[in-house]
Write an enzyme that holds these catalytic residues in place. Structure first.
Site, PDB file in Angstrom:
ATOM      1  N   HIS A   1       0.832  -1.207   0.000  1.00 49.21           N
ATOM      2  CA  HIS A   1       0.000   0.000   0.000  1.00 49.21           C
ATOM      3  C   HIS A   1       0.868   1.260   0.000  1.00 49.21           C
ATOM      4  CE1 HIS A   1      -2.866  -2.957   1.961  1.00 49.21           C
ATOM      5  NE2 HIS A   1      -3.596  -2.492   0.963  1.00 49.21           N
TER       6      HIS A   1
ATOM      7  N   GLU B   1      -1.330  -4.264  -9.106  1.00 49.15           N
ATOM      8  CA  GLU B   1      -1.531  -5.305 -10.107  1.00 49.15           C
ATOM      9  C   GLU B   1      -1.795  -6.673  -9.487  1.00 49.15           C
ATOM     10  OE1 GLU B   1       1.787  -5.292 -12.762  1.00 49.15           O
ATOM     11  OE2 GLU B   1       1.076  -3.508 -13.846  1.00 49.15           O
TER      12      GLU B   1
ATOM     13  N   GLN C   1      -9.512  -7.399 -10.758  1.00 48.60           N
ATOM     14  CA  GLN C   1     -10.129  -6.188 -10.217  1.00 48.60           C
ATOM     15  C   GLN C   1      -9.664  -4.956 -10.975  1.00 48.60           C
ATOM     16  OE1 GLN C   1     -10.575  -5.172  -5.815  1.00 48.60           O
ATOM     17  NE2 GLN C   1      -8.762  -3.963  -6.327  1.00 48.60           N
TER      18      GLN C   1
ATOM     19  N   SER D   1      -2.831  -8.261   2.793  1.00 47.89           N
ATOM     20  CA  SER D   1      -3.322  -8.138   4.158  1.00 47.89           C
ATOM     21  C   SER D   1      -3.696  -9.495   4.735  1.00 47.89           C
ATOM     22  CB  SER D   1      -4.535  -7.203   4.194  1.00 47.89           C
ATOM     23  OG  SER D   1      -4.202  -5.922   3.706  1.00 47.89           O
TER      24      SER D   1
END
Length: 275
Positions: free
Chosen positions: A36, A145, A150, A183
């Site tokens: 992130h 990526e 998504q 995560s």
């Protein structure tokens, strides 16, 4: 600065826009990690005001158990970002107030792979991403990526709905042993964490086999067998697809992407690599 209401955030964005700043959005579900942070760093290269949204979106979970176990680490997330950007941390009630009844429905790109195994997931994702894009009105939005399907769906949403935002794809960050940062990795047991990097290794071997002339179906079958021998299971998919349409690869089609999803204990891991 931390914003929890849409109105307050919009006023702050309007002020920054009036000052000539470009707005960047990094949508997340929290439990932040270095992957992130790499998105934030990329956003900082071109945007003077970067917003990181943290929202565990209930509408994209197929399992209430999975939703309940999804890591929520708000204090740690705030500390990790250390004031380098604005944070938008809305409640479920803020995003989906009483009486809310609208959703963005996806088709085409969303019907295979993850869509086949997680019905409704992409509609939930598309709804919240569309809301975040319309709430913040960014010049650019940054997506990793790692969630390749998504990413392609978000690009299609922006194109189909004529949203004035540039979707920026950022490379997958990996641990030294090859495991893609996620995560969900923090839910792996010690023994599962030792096995997890083999997902990437087997995918690399499969991609090499396809590149060097092995028949695609045979290479994929061998890859799935290798997953099982390594301790993964069930394997939801290992597919060679056109990178943009996500249709199964055909002779002569390019560019190609290898995508996989497999369970390791109770944790479902996904990954993708270029062929």
């Amino acid at each position: 600065m931390i914003y929890r209401s849409i109105e307050t955030l919009r006023r702050a964005i309007a002020t920054r826009r009036a000052e000539g700043d470009r707005i960047g959005l990094v949508p997340t579900m929290g439990a932040l990690h270095e992957g992130h942070i790499s998105l934030v760093q990329e956003a900082e290269k071109t945007c003077q005001h970067v917003i990181v949204s943290i929202f565990v979106n209930p509408r994209q979970f197929n399992s209430q158990t999975d939703l309940a176990h999804y890591p929520r680490t708000e204090a740690d997330d705030i500390a990790l970002l250390d004031g380098r950007c604005s944070l938008f941390i809305p409640s479920v009630e803020t995003m989906y107030p009483s009486g809310y009844c609208t959703s963005v429905q996806t088709g085409g790109l969303a019907e295979r792979l993850e869509g086949a195994h997680r019905p409704g997931h992409f509609d939930g994702m598309a709804t919240v991403v569309t809301k975040l894009l319309t709430i913040t009105g960014p010049d650019q939005a940054f997506f990793g990526e790692k969630d390749w399907q998504q990413l392609q769906i978000v690009r299609r949403i922006v194109q189909d709905l004529n949203l004035p935002v540039d979707i920026v794809a950022c490379p997958t960050l990996r641990e030294p042993d090859g495991l893609a940062l996620s995560s969900r990795n923090r839910r792996l047991s010690h023994s599962a964490r030792e096995i997890a990097p083999k997902l990437h290794t087997i995918m690399q071997d499969t991609a090499l086999a396809i590149r060097t002339g092995m028949e695609t179906d045979a290479a994929l079958a061998a890859g799935k067998e290798a997953f099982a021998h390594a301790g993964f299971g069930p394997v939801d998919y290992l597919e060679c697809c056109h990178a943009e349409t996500l249709e199964p690869a055909r002779p002569g089609s390019a560019p190609l992407r290898l995508l996989a999803a497999a369970f390791l204990g109770s944790v479902r891991l996904i990954d993708n690599i270029v062929i």
